[in-house]
Motif scaffolding. Structure first.
Motif, mmCIF file in Angstrom:
data_model
loop_
_atom_site.group_PDB
_atom_site.id
_atom_site.type_symbol
_atom_site.label_atom_id
_atom_site.label_comp_id
_atom_site.label_asym_id
_atom_site.label_seq_id
_atom_site.Cartn_x
_atom_site.Cartn_y
_atom_site.Cartn_z
ATOM 1 N N PRO A 88 -7.899 21.714 -5.136
ATOM 2 C CA PRO A 88 -7.395 20.820 -3.887
ATOM 3 C C PRO A 88 -8.098 19.549 -3.636
ATOM 4 N N TYR A 89 -7.431 18.837 -3.010
ATOM 5 C CA TYR A 89 -7.919 17.425 -2.658
ATOM 6 C C TYR A 89 -7.159 16.724 -1.708
ATOM 7 N N GLU A 90 -7.824 17.053 -0.322
ATOM 8 C CA GLU A 90 -7.033 16.604 0.877
ATOM 9 C C GLU A 90 -6.990 15.087 1.068
ATOM 10 N N LEU A 91 -5.859 14.447 0.885
ATOM 11 C CA LEU A 91 -5.861 13.091 1.079
ATOM 12 C C LEU A 91 -6.256 12.482 2.600
ATOM 13 N N ARG A 92 -5.877 13.190 3.490
ATOM 14 C CA ARG A 92 -6.163 12.961 4.607
ATOM 15 C C ARG A 92 -6.653 13.948 5.650
ATOM 16 N N PRO A 93 -8.102 14.446 5.333
ATOM 17 C CA PRO A 93 -8.532 15.711 6.071
ATOM 18 C C PRO A 93 -8.716 15.258 7.622
ATOM 19 N N GLU A 94 -8.889 16.446 8.500
ATOM 20 C CA GLU A 94 -9.313 16.251 9.907
ATOM 21 C C GLU A 94 -10.327 15.343 10.036
ATOM 22 N N PRO A 95 -10.633 14.553 10.899
ATOM 23 C CA PRO A 95 -9.490 13.953 11.888
ATOM 24 C C PRO A 95 -8.635 12.776 11.381
ATOM 25 N N VAL A 96 -8.446 12.392 10.025
ATOM 26 C CA VAL A 96 -7.705 11.279 9.568
ATOM 27 C C VAL A 96 -6.278 11.648 9.817
ATOM 28 N N PRO A 97 -5.681 10.558 10.714
ATOM 29 C CA PRO A 97 -4.121 10.844 10.915
ATOM 30 C C PRO A 97 -3.385 10.999 9.949
ATOM 31 N N THR A 98 -2.270 12.030 9.786
ATOM 32 C CA THR A 98 -1.479 11.998 8.570
ATOM 33 C C THR A 98 -0.096 10.919 8.743
ATOM 34 N N LEU A 99 0.657 11.042 7.682
ATOM 35 C CA LEU A 99 1.505 9.948 7.624
ATOM 36 C C LEU A 99 2.537 10.385 8.479
ATOM 37 N N ARG A 100 3.325 9.146 9.118
ATOM 38 C CA ARG A 100 4.571 9.466 9.747
ATOM 39 C C ARG A 100 5.938 8.797 9.132
ATOM 40 N N ILE A 101 6.992 9.431 9.352
ATOM 41 C CA ILE A 101 8.027 8.887 8.732
ATOM 42 C C ILE A 101 8.750 7.643 9.274
ATOM 43 N N GLU A 102 8.210 7.687 10.533
ATOM 44 C CA GLU A 102 8.605 6.551 11.282
ATOM 45 C C GLU A 102 8.131 5.067 10.914
ATOM 46 N N ASP A 103 6.980 5.150 10.308
ATOM 47 C CA ASP A 103 6.212 4.137 9.798
ATOM 48 C C ASP A 103 6.875 3.801 8.450
ATOM 49 N N PRO A 104 6.872 2.246 8.007
ATOM 50 C CA PRO A 104 7.310 1.738 6.881
ATOM 51 C C PRO A 104 6.768 2.186 5.617
ATOM 52 N N TYR A 105 5.688 2.808 5.504
ATOM 53 C CA TYR A 105 4.976 3.013 4.214
ATOM 54 C C TYR A 105 5.710 4.104 3.491
ATOM 55 N N LEU A 106 6.062 5.406 3.987
ATOM 56 C CA LEU A 106 6.451 6.468 3.342
ATOM 57 C C LEU A 106 7.877 6.126 2.928
ATOM 58 N N PRO A 107 8.673 5.539 3.750
ATOM 59 C CA PRO A 107 10.213 5.369 3.080
ATOM 60 C C PRO A 107 10.346 4.145 2.144
ATOM 61 N N THR A 108 9.154 3.121 2.305
ATOM 62 C CA THR A 108 9.004 2.211 1.083
ATOM 63 C C THR A 108 8.741 2.918 -0.137
ATOM 64 N N VAL A 109 7.558 3.587 -0.306
ATOM 65 C CA VAL A 109 7.047 4.146 -1.518
ATOM 66 C C VAL A 109 7.998 5.033 -1.891
ATOM 67 N N TRP A 110 8.691 5.775 -1.118
ATOM 68 C CA TRP A 110 9.857 6.655 -1.690
ATOM 69 C C TRP A 110 10.935 6.108 -2.590
ATOM 70 N N LYS A 111 11.544 4.979 -1.623
ATOM 71 C CA LYS A 111 12.760 4.197 -2.274
ATOM 72 C C LYS A 111 12.155 3.404 -3.530
ATOM 73 N N GLN A 112 10.932 2.815 -3.569
ATOM 74 C CA GLN A 112 10.666 1.959 -4.713
ATOM 75 C C GLN A 112 9.993 2.907 -5.777
ATOM 76 N N SER A 113 9.482 4.054 -5.554
ATOM 77 C CA SER A 113 8.694 4.708 -6.578
ATOM 78 C C SER A 113 9.172 6.303 -6.928
ATOM 79 N N VAL A 114 9.152 6.732 -5.699
ATOM 80 C CA VAL A 114 9.083 8.243 -5.889
ATOM 81 C C VAL A 114 10.748 8.442 -6.420
#
Length: 207
Positions: free
Chosen positions: A36-62
């Motif tokens: 295991p390696y948590e990218l965003r351990p407590e209390p770091v906020p986890t990612l939201r689909i409403e923000d541009p980062y996730l949709p952009t990364v998925w469209k361009q790379s994933v």
């Protein structure tokens, strides 16, 4: 000697990396071990689909990478994304019983192919039962925090001993890939497992 994958269950590249690894080691006596390696351990906020980062990364790379590899995958609509500490506590339980690889794959598939909430105890108990764990024992272990300290130590090992900063990080003998290696790179590393050299690192589009 095993291939070790440092992972977070909310990283799509970890699911894709496993398919590359499976293709390369087919027919060979090589095991896959997850850590295991948590990218965003407590209390770091986890990612939201409403923000541009996730949709952009998925469209361009994933999505392009998944299409090349023939892996069904989709950006989960869960927002914010679940934390993965509880999933890794169940992983510790599964790994203890020789089910670590099966559980890790099931969790990645559940999140990225079925959009299941892998931060929810009942969901994790269901997934654990599917790979051979006792469902009630999973829920009890989560409630009691049976594997919490073991998970914390695994995170410490990843951060401090292995200097992990991104996932997937793949360790093959003495070689460390930070990101998804090409099949050729991985095959050469697997071929060298029996004759270890000095550790080297290869950066390949880390998450």
């Amino acid at each position: 000697m095993p291939i070790t994958i440092y992972t977070d269950y909310v990283c799509p590249y970890c699911l894709l990396a496993e398919h590359v690894i499976e293709d390369v080691i087919e027919g060979l006596d090589v095991d896959i071990h997850w850590r295991p390696y948590e990218l965003r351990p407590e209390p770091v906020p986890t990612l939201r689909i409403e923000d541009p980062y996730l949709p952009t990364v998925w469209k361009q790379s994933v999505y392009p990478m998944a299409e090349r590899l023939g892996v069904p995958i989709k950006l989960p609509s869960l927002s914010p994304q679940p934390r993965t500490d509880k999933a890794f506590e169940v992983f510790a339980m599964a790994d203890e019983q020789g089910l670590g690889h099966a559980f890790s794959m099931r969790v990645l598939q559940a999140f990225f192919q079925e959009e299941k909430d892998i931060g929810h105890a009942e969901t994790l108990a269901d997934l654990g039962a599917e790979v051979g764990l006792e469902r009630k024992a999973v829920l009890q272990a989560l409630a009691d925090g049976t594997y919490r300290e073991q998970h914390r130590e695994a995170l410490r090992h990843a951060r401090e001993d292995m200097a992990i900063t991104s996932v997937p990080t793949i360790v093959v003998g003495e070689q460390i890939f930070r990101g998804i290696p090409s099949p050729g790179e991985l095959r050469r590393a697997v071929d060298r497992i029996s004759t270890p050299a000095h550790a080297t690192e290869v950066a390949v589009n880390p998450h």
